[in-house]
Design a protein around this motif. Structure first.
Motif, PDB file in Angstrom:
ATOM      1  N   THR A  89      -4.313   7.103  -2.190  1.00  0.00           N
ATOM      2  CA  THR A  89      -3.837   5.785  -1.783  1.00  0.00           C
ATOM      3  C   THR A  89      -3.867   4.784  -2.929  1.00  0.00           C
ATOM      4  OG1 THR A  89      -6.054   5.170  -1.038  1.00  0.00           O
ATOM      5  CG2 THR A  89      -4.573   6.115   0.600  1.00  0.00           C
ATOM      6  N   THR A  90      -2.994   3.802  -2.823  1.00  0.00           N
ATOM      7  CA  THR A  90      -2.982   2.663  -3.737  1.00  0.00           C
ATOM      8  C   THR A  90      -2.787   1.399  -2.920  1.00  0.00           C
ATOM      9  OG1 THR A  90      -0.590   2.866  -4.098  1.00  0.00           O
ATOM     10  CG2 THR A  90      -2.020   3.975  -5.674  1.00  0.00           C
ATOM     11  N   TYR A  91      -3.333   0.291  -3.430  1.00  0.00           N
ATOM     12  CA  TYR A  91      -3.248  -0.982  -2.732  1.00  0.00           C
ATOM     13  C   TYR A  91      -2.958  -2.108  -3.705  1.00  0.00           C
ATOM     14  CZ  TYR A  91      -5.620   1.482   1.063  1.00  0.00           C
ATOM     15  OH  TYR A  91      -5.950   2.378   2.055  1.00  0.00           O
ATOM     16  N   ASP A 122      -0.789 -13.471   4.617  1.00  0.00           N
ATOM     17  CA  ASP A 122      -0.308 -12.128   4.916  1.00  0.00           C
ATOM     18  C   ASP A 122       0.946 -12.163   5.784  1.00  0.00           C
ATOM     19  OD1 ASP A 122      -3.732 -11.145   5.307  1.00  0.00           O
ATOM     20  OD2 ASP A 122      -2.424 -10.723   3.591  1.00  0.00           O
ATOM     21  N   ALA A 161       0.848  -1.196   0.000  1.00  0.00           N
ATOM     22  CA  ALA A 161       0.000   0.000   0.000  1.00  0.00           C
ATOM     23  C   ALA A 161       0.876   1.235   0.000  1.00  0.00           C
ATOM     24  CB  ALA A 161      -0.925   0.010   1.216  1.00  0.00           C
ATOM     25  N   THR A 194      -5.942  -0.734   5.184  1.00  0.00           N
ATOM     26  CA  THR A 194      -6.112   0.706   4.981  1.00  0.00           C
ATOM     27  C   THR A 194      -4.827   1.420   5.373  1.00  0.00           C
ATOM     28  OG1 THR A 194      -8.474   0.563   5.494  1.00  0.00           O
ATOM     29  CG2 THR A 194      -7.457   2.743   5.574  1.00  0.00           C
ATOM     30  N   ASP A 229      -3.750  -5.726  -5.093  1.00  0.00           N
ATOM     31  CA  ASP A 229      -5.040  -6.418  -5.221  1.00  0.00           C
ATOM     32  C   ASP A 229      -5.266  -7.391  -4.067  1.00  0.00           C
ATOM     33  OD1 ASP A 229      -4.977  -6.668  -8.874  1.00  0.00           O
ATOM     34  OD2 ASP A 229      -5.636  -5.060  -7.542  1.00  0.00           O
ATOM     35  N   SER A 230      -4.196  -7.977  -3.572  1.00  0.00           N
ATOM     36  CA  SER A 230      -4.306  -8.994  -2.535  1.00  0.00           C
ATOM     37  C   SER A 230      -4.791  -8.451  -1.193  1.00  0.00           C
ATOM     38  CB  SER A 230      -2.953  -9.702  -2.339  1.00  0.00           C
ATOM     39  OG  SER A 230      -1.949  -8.758  -2.002  1.00  0.00           O
ATOM     40  N   VAL A 231      -4.729  -7.137  -1.016  1.00  0.00           N
ATOM     41  CA  VAL A 231      -5.121  -6.561   0.279  1.00  0.00           C
ATOM     42  C   VAL A 231      -6.270  -5.574   0.170  1.00  0.00           C
ATOM     43  CG1 VAL A 231      -2.748  -6.860   1.088  1.00  0.00           C
ATOM     44  CG2 VAL A 231      -3.504  -4.608   0.259  1.00  0.00           C
ATOM     45  N   LYS A 232      -6.732  -5.302  -1.025  1.00  0.00           N
ATOM     46  CA  LYS A 232      -7.827  -4.335  -1.190  1.00  0.00           C
ATOM     47  C   LYS A 232      -9.057  -4.773  -0.410  1.00  0.00           C
ATOM     48  CE  LYS A 232      -6.706  -2.316  -5.699  1.00  0.00           C
ATOM     49  NZ  LYS A 232      -7.053  -2.254  -7.137  1.00  0.00           N
ATOM     50  N   GLY A 233      -9.631  -3.816   0.296  1.00  0.00           N
ATOM     51  CA  GLY A 233     -10.809  -4.098   1.100  1.00  0.00           C
ATOM     52  C   GLY A 233     -10.493  -4.613   2.484  1.00  0.00           C
ATOM     53  N   ARG A 234      -9.250  -4.967   2.734  1.00  0.00           N
ATOM     54  CA  ARG A 234      -8.861  -5.480   4.057  1.00  0.00           C
ATOM     55  C   ARG A 234      -7.867  -4.562   4.767  1.00  0.00           C
ATOM     56  NH1 ARG A 234      -6.086 -10.037   4.482  1.00  0.00           N
ATOM     57  NH2 ARG A 234      -5.051  -9.862   2.446  1.00  0.00           N
TER      58      ARG A 234
END
Length: 121
Positions: A56-58, A88, A48, A67, A60-65
């Motif tokens: 911000t950028t994330y 993780d 991230a 911040t 794909d493996s952590v998007k939505g989880r």
């Protein structure tokens, strides 16, 4: 500019952790601040990032989880991790680009020492 990361630990699947990374020094301005993670034998992954303006950028493996957010007054970036999974598990490292204003202007990149996150199944 030096970075000090903290907040790692052992957590169960589905748990949460908040990582912190504080910058120290004098006369600097921080630009984009990033969190990476490293697993032995695998390529380091950019998890991230957050610009000085808050974009911000994330991965794909952590998007939505996960911040990412920052407190510019404290020169600190955070990574709030929720719904953690065993995949993780890694050493999480913070990194930032900076500019130091003095007799000359110096631009550079600093890395923190890393903090271990372990997620048990």
């Amino acid at each position: 500019v030096q970075l000090q990361a903290s907040g790692g630990g052992l957590v169960q699947r589905g748990g949460s952790l908040r990582l912190s990374c504080a910058a120290s020094g004098s006369g600097f301005r921080l630009d984009t601040m990033n969190w990476h993670r490293q697993v032995p034998g695998k390529q380091r992954e950019l998890v991230a990032g957050i610009t000085s303006g808050g974009s911000t950028t994330y991965a794909d493996s952590v998007k939505g989880r996960f911040t990412v957010f920052r407190d510019n007054a404290k020169n600190t970036v955070y990574l709030q991790m929720t719904s953690l999974k065993p995949e993780d598990t890694a050493v999480y490292l913070c990194e930032t680009d900076y500019i130091i204003y003095g007799d000359t202007i110096v631009a550079g990149r600093a890395w923190g020492q890393g903090t271990q996150v372990t997620v048990s199944s």
